[in-house]
Design an enzyme around this catalytic site. Structure first.
Site, short mmCIF file in Angstrom:
data_model
loop_
_atom_site.label_atom_id
_atom_site.label_comp_id
_atom_site.label_asym_id
_atom_site.label_seq_id
_atom_site.Cartn_x
_atom_site.Cartn_y
_atom_site.Cartn_z
N CYS A 25 10.86 -14.45 -55.57
CA CYS A 25 11.60 -15.66 -54.89
C CYS A 25 10.62 -16.90 -54.89
O CYS A 25 11.03 -17.90 -54.47
CB CYS A 25 12.13 -15.44 -53.48
N HIS A 75 25.46 -26.75 -55.33
CA HIS A 75 24.87 -26.98 -56.69
C HIS A 75 23.67 -28.04 -56.64
O HIS A 75 23.42 -28.64 -57.74
CB HIS A 75 25.98 -27.35 -57.69
N GLU A 134 22.45 -15.18 -47.45
CA GLU A 134 21.86 -15.78 -48.58
C GLU A 134 22.33 -14.78 -49.73
O GLU A 134 22.49 -14.91 -50.64
CB GLU A 134 20.25 -15.42 -48.32
#
Length: 148
Positions: A25, A75, A134
């Site tokens: 990540c 987005h 998440e």
């Protein structure tokens, strides 16, 4: 007086980067986030009110979360403040490059979102909790009682 909790759920897609993380990540990546916002309050007892029996109209709750959180984050690319990722701004439409004052982990995003939502709620309801998924099996939670 009876206290009731109401919850509304929202979905948005966003990318983030965890530059201090020591795993995969560390790279820019995205999630389909699921956000659950729970308020606590007393249902309206005014029988002449169109809101009689409601803690809050779900439409008002939707507006309090959708514009400042969902529409803003959907987005987008979320990065920590500091200018290190400014070169990415040119690839995002205006307002879709979001800098927050911490590493944008699920935990930090949950706390950040809770503080932002509180700014948009009427004073007669209380933000009880925020849960941010998440992934379908991983989430962070913020509770008002833990943060007083």
């Amino acid at each position: 007086m009876v206290k009731i909790r109401i919850t509304k759920e929202f979905i948005f897609d966003a990318a983030h980067i965890l530059p201090q993380y020591d795993g995969k990540c560390h790279n820019i990546h995205g999630h389909t986030y699921k956000l659950q916002v729970t308020l606590k309050g007393t249902p309206c007892e005014d029988e002449k009110s169109s809101k009689c029996g409601m803690v809050m109209d779900f439409g008002i709750l939707k507006k309090a979360v959708k514009e400042p959180i969902v529409d803003r984050f959907d987005h987008s690319v979320i990065v920590p403040c500091g200018g290190r990722f400014d070169c990415m701004k040119e690839y995002q439409e205006e307002g879709k490059f979001i800098e927050i004052p911490c590493q944008p982990t699920c935990e930090n995003l949950t706390a950040y979102i809770a503080q932002e939502i509180k700014k948009h709620l009427p004073c007669d309801v209380e933000l009880f909790s925020v849960r941010l998924f998440e992934t379908p099996t991983s989430y962070a939670e913020w509770y008002a009682e833990d943060n007083e």
